[in-house]
Design a protein around this motif. Structure first.
Motif, PDB file in Angstrom:
ATOM      1  N   ASN A  24      85.739  75.724  24.894  1.00 34.52           N
ATOM      2  CA  ASN A  24      85.138  76.234  23.665  1.00 34.52           C
ATOM      3  C   ASN A  24      84.025  77.213  24.026  1.00 34.52           C
ATOM      4  N   ASP A  25      83.449  77.813  23.007  1.00 32.78           N
ATOM      5  CA  ASP A  25      82.306  78.698  23.210  1.00 32.78           C
ATOM      6  C   ASP A  25      81.018  77.860  23.144  1.00 32.78           C
ATOM      7  N   ALA A  26      80.129  78.076  24.101  1.00 31.01           N
ATOM      8  CA  ALA A  26      78.921  77.255  24.195  1.00 31.01           C
ATOM      9  C   ALA A  26      78.082  77.333  22.912  1.00 31.01           C
ATOM     10  N   PHE A  27      77.986  78.530  22.327  1.00 28.43           N
ATOM     11  CA  PHE A  27      77.128  78.706  21.150  1.00 28.43           C
ATOM     12  C   PHE A  27      77.741  78.012  19.930  1.00 28.43           C
ATOM     13  N   THR A  43      72.570  73.306  33.884  1.00 29.11           N
ATOM     14  CA  THR A  43      73.569  74.330  33.608  1.00 29.11           C
ATOM     15  C   THR A  43      73.325  75.622  34.385  1.00 29.11           C
ATOM     16  N   ASP A  44      74.365  76.427  34.417  1.00 28.60           N
ATOM     17  CA  ASP A  44      74.388  77.646  35.231  1.00 28.60           C
ATOM     18  C   ASP A  44      75.034  78.747  34.383  1.00 28.60           C
ATOM     19  N   PRO A  45      74.279  79.286  33.415  1.00 29.66           N
ATOM     20  CA  PRO A  45      74.866  80.264  32.495  1.00 29.66           C
ATOM     21  C   PRO A  45      75.163  81.584  33.188  1.00 29.66           C
ATOM     22  N   LEU A 176      87.932  80.272  43.932  1.00 30.62           N
ATOM     23  CA  LEU A 176      88.485  80.517  42.600  1.00 30.62           C
ATOM     24  C   LEU A 176      87.410  81.046  41.653  1.00 30.62           C
ATOM     25  N   HIS A 177      86.209  80.499  41.785  1.00 29.87           N
ATOM     26  CA  HIS A 177      85.127  80.932  40.890  1.00 29.87           C
ATOM     27  C   HIS A 177      84.035  81.582  41.725  1.00 29.87           C
ATOM     28  N   PRO A 178      83.640  82.811  41.386  1.00 26.07           N
ATOM     29  CA  PRO A 178      82.694  83.531  42.243  1.00 26.07           C
ATOM     30  C   PRO A 178      81.289  82.941  42.253  1.00 26.07           C
ATOM     31  N   THR A 179      80.957  82.138  41.249  1.00 22.75           N
ATOM     32  CA  THR A 179      79.579  81.635  41.207  1.00 22.75           C
ATOM     33  C   THR A 179      79.518  80.108  41.263  1.00 22.75           C
ATOM     34  N   GLN A 180      80.541  79.522  41.881  1.00 17.90           N
ATOM     35  CA  GLN A 180      80.536  78.058  42.038  1.00 17.90           C
ATOM     36  C   GLN A 180      79.278  77.640  42.814  1.00 17.90           C
ATOM     37  N   LYS A 181      78.602  76.600  42.340  1.00 15.90           N
ATOM     38  CA  LYS A 181      77.369  76.148  43.001  1.00 15.90           C
ATOM     39  C   LYS A 181      77.695  75.028  43.996  1.00 15.90           C
ATOM     40  N   PRO A 182      76.876  74.899  45.059  1.00 16.33           N
ATOM     41  CA  PRO A 182      77.151  73.835  46.040  1.00 16.33           C
ATOM     42  C   PRO A 182      76.932  72.453  45.436  1.00 16.33           C
ATOM     43  N   GLY A 206      81.997  76.455  34.229  1.00 14.00           N
ATOM     44  CA  GLY A 206      82.696  77.084  35.356  1.00 14.00           C
ATOM     45  C   GLY A 206      83.751  76.137  35.888  1.00 14.00           C
ATOM     46  N   THR A 207      83.689  75.837  37.187  1.00 10.29           N
ATOM     47  CA  THR A 207      84.676  74.944  37.786  1.00 10.29           C
ATOM     48  C   THR A 207      84.190  73.493  37.819  1.00 10.29           C
ATOM     49  N   GLY A 208      83.185  73.180  37.009  1.00 11.65           N
ATOM     50  CA  GLY A 208      82.841  71.778  36.764  1.00 11.65           C
ATOM     51  C   GLY A 208      82.042  71.086  37.854  1.00 11.65           C
ATOM     52  N   THR A 209      81.244  71.826  38.618  1.00  7.86           N
ATOM     53  CA  THR A 209      80.468  71.191  39.693  1.00  7.86           C
ATOM     54  C   THR A 209      79.554  70.093  39.134  1.00  7.86           C
ATOM     55  N   LEU A 210      78.990  70.348  37.942  1.00  8.97           N
ATOM     56  CA  LEU A 210      78.109  69.326  37.347  1.00  8.97           C
ATOM     57  C   LEU A 210      78.885  68.030  37.075  1.00  8.97           C
ATOM     58  N   VAL A 224      81.167  72.353  28.534  1.00  4.12           N
ATOM     59  CA  VAL A 224      81.872  73.360  27.734  1.00  4.12           C
ATOM     60  C   VAL A 224      82.171  74.540  28.654  1.00  4.12           C
ATOM     61  N   GLU A 225      83.377  75.071  28.556  1.00  4.15           N
ATOM     62  CA  GLU A 225      83.732  76.267  29.342  1.00  4.15           C
ATOM     63  C   GLU A 225      84.746  77.046  28.516  1.00  4.15           C
ATOM     64  N   TYR A 226      84.492  78.351  28.300  1.00  2.00           N
ATOM     65  CA  TYR A 226      85.431  79.050  27.425  1.00  2.00           C
ATOM     66  C   TYR A 226      86.601  79.698  28.140  1.00  2.00           C
ATOM     67  N   ARG A 229      91.346  78.987  32.248  1.00  2.00           N
ATOM     68  CA  ARG A 229      91.689  78.799  33.656  1.00  2.00           C
ATOM     69  C   ARG A 229      90.590  77.991  34.373  1.00  2.00           C
ATOM     70  N   ASN A 230      89.324  78.303  34.063  1.00  2.00           N
ATOM     71  CA  ASN A 230      88.217  77.551  34.661  1.00  2.00           C
ATOM     72  C   ASN A 230      88.227  76.100  34.175  1.00  2.00           C
ATOM     73  N   HIS A 231      88.499  75.950  32.881  1.00  2.00           N
ATOM     74  CA  HIS A 231      88.562  74.608  32.289  1.00  2.00           C
ATOM     75  C   HIS A 231      89.572  73.743  33.070  1.00  2.00           C
TER      76      HIS A 231
HETATM   77  C1  LIG Z   1      77.821  80.942  36.389  1.00  2.00           C
HETATM   78  S1  LIG Z   1      79.338  80.282  35.875  1.00  2.00           S
HETATM   79  C2  LIG Z   1      79.173  78.531  36.166  1.00  2.00           C
HETATM   80  C3  LIG Z   1      79.666  78.113  37.525  1.00  2.00           C
HETATM   81  C4  LIG Z   1      79.539  76.609  37.778  1.00  2.00           C
HETATM   82  N1  LIG Z   1      78.153  76.233  37.980  1.00  2.00           N
HETATM   83  C5  LIG Z   1      80.358  76.132  38.967  1.00  2.00           C
HETATM   84  O1  LIG Z   1      79.805  75.567  39.923  1.00  2.00           O
HETATM   85  O2  LIG Z   1      81.585  76.369  38.950  1.00  2.00           O
HETATM   86  C6  LIG Z   1      79.210  80.438  34.146  1.00  2.00           C
HETATM   87  C7  LIG Z   1      80.461  80.042  33.386  1.00  2.00           C
HETATM   88  O3  LIG Z   1      80.172  80.133  31.995  1.00  2.00           O
HETATM   89  C8  LIG Z   1      81.363  80.542  31.325  1.00  2.00           C
HETATM   90  N2  LIG Z   1      80.916  81.125  30.043  1.00  2.00           N
HETATM   91  C9  LIG Z   1      80.348  82.336  29.835  1.00  2.00           C
HETATM   92  N3  LIG Z   1      80.018  82.492  28.540  1.00  2.00           N
HETATM   93  C10 LIG Z   1      80.394  81.337  27.915  1.00  2.00           C
HETATM   94  C11 LIG Z   1      80.307  80.879  26.568  1.00  2.00           C
HETATM   95  N4  LIG Z   1      79.777  81.643  25.604  1.00  2.00           N
HETATM   96  N5  LIG Z   1      80.769  79.652  26.295  1.00  2.00           N
HETATM   97  C12 LIG Z   1      81.313  78.859  27.262  1.00  2.00           C
HETATM   98  N6  LIG Z   1      81.432  79.244  28.556  1.00  2.00           N
HETATM   99  C13 LIG Z   1      80.968  80.461  28.877  1.00  2.00           C
HETATM  100  C14 LIG Z   1      82.018  81.531  32.260  1.00  2.00           C
HETATM  101  O4  LIG Z   1      83.422  81.588  32.003  1.00  2.00           O
HETATM  102  C15 LIG Z   1      81.662  80.948  33.632  1.00  2.00           C
HETATM  103  O5  LIG Z   1      82.726  80.157  34.121  1.00  2.00           O
END
Ligand SMILES: C[S@@+](CC[C@H](N)C(=O)[O-])C[C@H]1O[C@@H](n2cnc3c(N)ncnc32)[C@H](O)[C@@H]1O
Length: 242
Positions: A24-27, A43-45, A176-182, A206-210, A224-226, A229-231
């Motif tokens: 879904n969309d976070a907002f 979170t990691d926006p 798979l995800h460019p900003t995956q956190k450790p 993102g890829t659900g590290t939390l 929430v992840e919109y 594919r990431n979901h």
């Molecule tokens: C910085 S990444 C998070 C990476 C995550 N910490 C990890 O370790 O995989 C931010 C994620 O927010 C998602 N995103 C961006 N805008 C969004 C929105 N409005 N609602 C839900 N997800 C959103 C992006 O698709 C992206 O996967």
């Protein structure tokens, strides 16, 4: 045929006894979320790095709206932690300080950073911000510094590329995800900022590290992840821990 992996916010939810991921969309999700629901938000926006002249990650993030909603959906005495880009840091600090009296910066240090920026110090850490109230929980079993040194996400925890993506064969080991956190950094945050049994919210999963860290440490998660594919990647990863 519709390629579901390329669809955004379909509204589906993947559920388990440890927690849910909403595609879904976070907002939108936050707008419909009841007040005082979570003990912590970690979170990691999106970093909005593209705003500086690139054509990706360039959508303006309403940090003012997020700060308000985070305070609203958090239980009294809860903790908020956000990773952020350099130029977002000031906005996050300003907006979160409207609702939380205590704020502290945090650095994830990456000694294996590579690249050469002529005439500049080499970038080797990312910022985060912790916001809380006077009576917020903080784990007292350990002494925590406001920085943590780990390499970039690597090794076993790094998600392999989707084999159906055209670029994946060419780039081989690219995550798979460019900003995956450790996982190690996120586990430290989860331990410091929540108790066993607490529910932690991540609206930008993102890829659900939390979720992986929360499950491993006996917390519940709601994410929430919109990107569909990431979901799916996040869900596979969390279930892979079982
Ligand atoms: C910085 S990444 C998070 C990476 C995550 N910490 C990890 O370790 O995989 C931010 C994620 O927010 C998602 N995103 C961006 N805008 C969004 C929105 N409005 N609602 C839900 N997800 C959103 C992006 O698709 C992206 O996967």
């Amino acid at each position: 045929m519709i390629d579901l992996r390329k669809q955004d916010h379909l509204g589906v939810t993947s559920s388990s006894e440890n927690g849910d991921i909403h595609n879904n969309d976070a907002f939108l999700f936050l707008g419909n979320c009841p007040a005082h629901r979570y003990e912590a938000i970690i979170t990691d926006p999106p970093y909005e790095i593209g705003i500086a002249g690139k054509d990706w990650d360039c959508k303006k993030l309403r940090i003012d709206v997020l700060a308000y909603q985070f305070h609203r959906v958090l239980k009294p005495g809860g903790n908020v932690f956000v990773f952020c880009s350099d130029f977002q840091f000031g906005d996050w600090y300003c907006e979160l300080s409207r609702y939380f009296p205590k704020l502290r910066k945090f650095a994830w240090c990456k000694p294996d950073s590579v690249g050469f920026n002529k005439g500049m110090f080499q970038e080797s850490f990312e910022l985060g911000l912790h916001a809380c109230s006077e009576d917020s929980f903080f784990d007292d079993q350990k002494y925590y510094k406001n920085h943590m040194v780990t390499g970039k996400t690597s090794g076993k925890e790094r998600l392999m590329p989707d084999p159906d993506e055209e670029w994946s064969e060419k780039k081989g080991e690219k995550a798979l995800h460019p900003t995956q956190k450790p996982l190690k950094v996120v586990e430290e945050l989860v331990t410091a900022l929540s108790k066993k049994g607490d529910t932690i919210f991540d609206p930008f999963a993102g890829t659900g590290t939390l979720g992986v860290a929360a499950k491993k440490l006996g917390r519940k998660f709601e994410m929430v992840e919109y990107g569909f594919r990431n979901h799916i990647a996040a869900w596979d990863r969390i279930r892979g821990e079982e």
